[in-house]
Each structure stands twice: as C-alpha cells, then as structure tokens.
Motif scaffolding. Structure first.
Motif, short mmCIF file in Angstrom:
data_model
loop_
_atom_site.label_atom_id
_atom_site.label_comp_id
_atom_site.label_asym_id
_atom_site.label_seq_id
_atom_site.Cartn_x
_atom_site.Cartn_y
_atom_site.Cartn_z
N ASP A 23 0.82 -1.35 -0.01
CA ASP A 23 0.13 -0.12 -0.08
C ASP A 23 0.85 1.02 -0.09
O ASP A 23 2.21 1.33 0.02
CB ASP A 23 -0.91 0.12 1.23
CG ASP A 23 -0.17 -0.08 2.32
OD1 ASP A 23 0.11 1.00 3.02
OD2 ASP A 23 -0.17 -1.22 3.12
N GLY A 24 0.38 2.34 -0.37
CA GLY A 24 0.92 3.57 -0.13
C GLY A 24 -0.04 4.84 0.09
O GLY A 24 -1.19 4.73 0.14
N LYS A 25 0.47 5.99 -0.09
CA LYS A 25 -0.21 7.31 0.10
C LYS A 25 0.19 8.09 -0.86
O LYS A 25 1.70 8.27 -1.09
CB LYS A 25 -0.08 7.91 1.59
CG LYS A 25 -0.66 6.81 2.61
CD LYS A 25 -0.51 7.48 4.11
CE LYS A 25 -1.15 8.60 4.19
NZ LYS A 25 -0.93 9.29 5.62
N VAL A 26 -0.42 8.92 -1.36
CA VAL A 26 -0.38 10.29 -2.19
C VAL A 26 -1.16 11.53 -1.74
O VAL A 26 -1.95 11.54 -1.13
CB VAL A 26 -0.31 9.95 -3.83
CG1 VAL A 26 0.47 8.62 -4.07
CG2 VAL A 26 -1.99 9.55 -4.00
N GLY A 27 -0.75 12.42 -2.06
CA GLY A 27 -1.33 13.63 -1.82
C GLY A 27 -0.40 15.03 -1.64
O GLY A 27 0.70 14.89 -2.24
N ARG A 29 1.08 18.28 0.68
CA ARG A 29 1.43 18.68 1.89
C ARG A 29 0.48 20.13 2.26
O ARG A 29 0.83 21.05 1.73
CB ARG A 29 2.80 18.81 2.10
CG ARG A 29 3.51 17.56 2.32
CD ARG A 29 5.08 17.69 2.53
NE ARG A 29 5.56 18.47 1.42
CZ ARG A 29 6.19 19.76 1.34
NH1 ARG A 29 6.25 20.50 2.47
NH2 ARG A 29 6.86 20.17 0.24
N ARG A 48 4.06 18.64 -3.04
CA ARG A 48 3.50 17.31 -2.84
C ARG A 48 4.08 16.64 -1.65
O ARG A 48 5.18 16.69 -1.57
CB ARG A 48 4.06 16.50 -4.01
CG ARG A 48 3.46 15.13 -4.36
CD ARG A 48 3.73 14.52 -5.63
NE ARG A 48 5.17 14.25 -5.98
CZ ARG A 48 6.06 13.47 -5.66
NH1 ARG A 48 5.62 12.66 -4.80
NH2 ARG A 48 7.24 13.41 -5.82
N ARG A 51 6.18 10.44 -0.92
CA ARG A 51 5.42 9.33 -1.23
C ARG A 51 6.02 7.99 -0.42
O ARG A 51 7.25 7.62 -0.82
CB ARG A 51 5.56 8.96 -2.73
CG ARG A 51 4.49 9.71 -3.64
CD ARG A 51 4.71 9.43 -5.06
NE ARG A 51 3.85 10.37 -5.83
CZ ARG A 51 3.87 10.38 -7.13
NH1 ARG A 51 4.41 9.59 -7.71
NH2 ARG A 51 2.97 11.38 -7.83
N SER A 54 4.62 0.91 1.22
CA SER A 54 4.82 -0.09 2.41
C SER A 54 4.64 -1.42 1.79
O SER A 54 3.78 -1.64 0.81
CB SER A 54 3.52 0.31 3.28
OG SER A 54 3.98 1.61 3.93
N GLU A 115 8.71 -0.31 5.06
CA GLU A 115 8.32 0.95 4.37
C GLU A 115 9.61 1.78 3.62
O GLU A 115 10.64 1.96 4.53
CB GLU A 115 7.74 1.98 5.42
CG GLU A 115 6.99 3.05 4.71
CD GLU A 115 6.27 3.90 5.98
OE1 GLU A 115 5.34 4.58 5.61
OE2 GLU A 115 6.65 3.89 6.85
#
Length: 419
Positions: A23-27, A29, A48, A51, A54, A115
C-alpha cells in the motif's frame, strides 16, 4: 496474460521481497491556518507529500531464516537504493525502520513490515564545477589562435600561384566522402570553387567564414539524442579531414595548389572541432526534475572519439612546420609559423582536457542501458511502462532499437535506457 503477469518482481538493492500486500499514500502537504472569529481556515499548499511505499513481506520455506537475515541486513545498510515496485517499476528510495513478527503456530514463517520513501535529487544546493564554461573558453582561445595561424600560413605559402581548378579538384575529392562536409560548405559558400576563390582573393575574411561552416548544422540539432549522434559523426569527420590534410602537407613535391588545398582541409577539420565542442558543452552534467539527460554509453563513445580526434590534431600542430610542404618554403616561413603552430597545439590540448572532463561529468549523470526481451509483441508505450514504470521512454526504445512501428515491438533482445 493475467493481471498478475503484469506485476514486477519486487526487490530492494537486489534483495527479493516476497510480499503479500502493498500500500501507499499520495497527496499534497497542507498547512491549515485557523484564525479567531473565522469559520473557514486558510489552507496553504506546501507541495507534494513524500510518497511512502509499504509492504507486508514474508520469509518462509526451508531457508526462511537466511532470507530474513539477508533482508534485514539490506534494510540496515546505509544509503539509498533501488526499489523495484510491483506496480511502479524502478524507484530510488530510502528504507524506513522495519518491524518483524513471528508466531510459533505459523511454523517457519516471519512477517516483516517494510516501508520505503522516495529520495529526492538534492536536499541542499551543491556546488557544481562549470565544465561547460571551461569547454567554451577553450573553444574561444582555439578560434583566435587557429584564425591567426591559417591567415599567416596563407601569407607564407605563395597562394597567388595556386590554380583555382587544381585546388577545387583536390578539395572536392577529399571532402566528398566525409559525412556532412559538402553540405556544411554550401551553407556558407555558393560552392567549393567559390570557397577556394574567396580564400585566394580575400584570405582573412574567407578564413573567418570557413571556420563557421558547421554552425548551421549545429543549430539544426533537435535535442540531446541529435547532439550525441552528431558529436560522434563529427568526431569521425574530423579524423578523416585531418588525415587528408596531413597527406597533402606530407607531399615531398608539394605545390602552391596542394598547400592551399591542405590548408582548407585543415581549416574544415578545425571548424568541425569548434562546432562540435560548443554543441557538446550544452549537455547537462546533473539530473533534475525537468532536465533531460543522455545515455551514458552514448556519451562514452563520443568522448572516446573526440579525445582521439583532438589529440591527433594537437600532435599534427606540434610538427606542422616540419612537414615537407612547410619545411620546403623559403626562410623564414617555417620559423615565423612555429610560434603560432605551437600556440594552436596548446589550445587543442586545453580543449582536449576541458571537453574530456565535461563529457565525463555528463556520462556520470547519464542514463544506463539494460537488455530485455518482451514476452510478446507489445506497443512501445506499454513496454516502457512495464520495464521501468515510465512510458516517456517509449520513443527512446523505438529509436535505439530501430523499431519499424511503435505499436508492434517484436520479441527480440532490446536495449532500454533507465535511470
């Protein structure tokens, strides 16, 4: 092909990762600013977010303990490394602390939580040596010294006795087999004969024009790939022109016509040297977010070719006044030309050093090559994305491997560039 076949085999720093979930996260700040008596906050976009990537990995089987020790050793090793992500391909990352757990009821199995975070190009400004400036400065010095040498040589070789037809015939025969030479001459002069006539009647002005004949070809270059290929071709052209000029100056029965022809070929070789050095000085020595970089193997080939060509030119200048065509001139011609010839040889040696250092820096920042064979006929875009998670490399794959159609990449060993 099933959906699982499209996944890459995961690894970090070459160590395989047996993963069960990822899994991962994006977005972005965001800085959220709240103020008294205001119902709505002010949200500031700070760029950004990092990133993270995991994995829930597992070490199992007969060699579960060896696999665990190897994986933990790689995670604890210093420095960033290459992560091959199942979805996104090759990424440069740093490993965050990992955790592991073992349940006796599960037998020989250890679960490991991994991670990684992407690594940026530069954390702080780093001074970079201005290798391109050194190349351009050396080129300016060489231009001044070569211009003076060629003009003085014309004054010493009794050029008024040269026959236009003879000189034109010798120059035409010498440059006809040199890639791009005839076209370069025609961008500045109406014909080879026009070049000969101008050199014989207005030598100072014509020599200045002669040293710019390759500038138009340089301005037509469309990018790094064109500059690299042109640099390789020009290196070969320089060596051919230099060899043919040397042959004319080496004649024991030289005439004013052969001396003028040799001087023109020498001037063309030096014109090609000046243009290609200036073009190669524009190649980047650092990677960046929006900076295109060439392939390291291509730059290595260009550097080798240009180093040999420049060294040969410098060696010729060192012994220029001892060649039969110059040594046979009435005194004090050779004596007058010796200091200018020596100065030109030193300028060529300096350009040899500066260009070699610049291209070495470009090579160190360049893309690498690997060989892969697709499992089936695929579009270049799909192959580039599957190989490295970067569809932008599709055009490079097509060009480097001479693919007939970008939608149908054949099943054969291919060279693919990657970061």
């Amino acid at each position: 092909m099933s959906w699982k076949d499209r996944l890459h085999d995961a690894s970090f720093k070459g160590q395989p990762i047996k993963w069960l979930a990822s899994d991962g996260k994006v977005g972005r700040r965001l800085a959220e600013h709240e103020f008294p008596q205001r119902d709505r906050p002010w949200v500031e976009d700070m760029g950004r977010m990092i990133r993270p990537f995991s994995f829930t990995a597992v070490c199992c089987g007969d060699k579960w303990l060896e696999e665990l020790n190897q994986l933990l050793a790689v995670i604890e090793s210093p420095g960033e490394g290459e992560l091959v992500h199942p979805l996104f391909g090759r990424l440069t990352v740093s490993a965050r602390p990992a955790s592991w757990s073992m349940n006796l009821e599960a037998g020989g199995r250890v679960d490991v939580q991994l991670e990684f975070i992407e690594t940026g190009d530069l954390l702080f400004p780093v001074p970079v040596k201005q290798t391109a400036t050194a190349v351009r400065d050396a080129g300016v010095t060489l231009l001044d010294r070569v211009n003076a040498l060629l003009a003085e040589t014309m004054a010493q070789i009794d050029a008024v006795k040269a026959r236009v037809a003879d000189v034109t015939g010798m120059v035409n025969g010498a440059i006809s087999g040199v890639a791009g030479a005839v076209d370069a001459v025609l961008t500045v002069f109406e014909s080879v004969q026009d070049m000969v006539e101008q050199v014989l009647t207005l030598p100072a002005t014509a020599i200045g024009k002669l040293l710019t004949v390759f500038e138009v070809a340089k301005l037509r270059l469309g990018g790094l790939a064109d500059a690299t290929k042109w640099g390789l071709r020009q290196g070969q052209a320089i060596r051919q022109l230099r060899a043919r000029a040397k042959a004319l100056f080496g004649r024991s029965n030289s005439t004013p016509s052969s001396r003028v022809a040799g001087l023109l070929l020498k001037g063309l070789a030096l014109a090609a040297t000046l243009s290609v050095a200036d073009a190669l000085a524009g190649l980047p020595v650092q990677r960046g977010v929006s900076v295109e970089v060439p392939v390291a193997a291509d730059i290595r080939e260009v550097r080798s070719t240009m180093q040999v060509a420049l060294w040969d030119l410098a060696s010729d200048e060192t012994g220029f006044t001892q060649t039969p065509a110059i040594a046979s001139l009435p005194p004090p011609a050779a004596t007058d030309l010796q200091p200018m010839s020596y100065a030109a040889s030193q300028a060529l040696i300096e350009l040899h050093r500066a260009l070699g250092g610049h291209l070495a820096a470009v090579e160190s920042a360049g893309l690498q090559l690997q060989t892969l064979t697709p499992v089936s006929v695929l579009p270049a875009l799909v192959l580039a994305y599957q190989a490295h998670g970067n569809a932008a490399l599709a055009d490079e794959i097509v060009s480097r491997n001479a693919i007939a159609h970008p939608l149908f990449v054949p099943v054969q060993p291919l060279q693919v560039a990657y970061e």
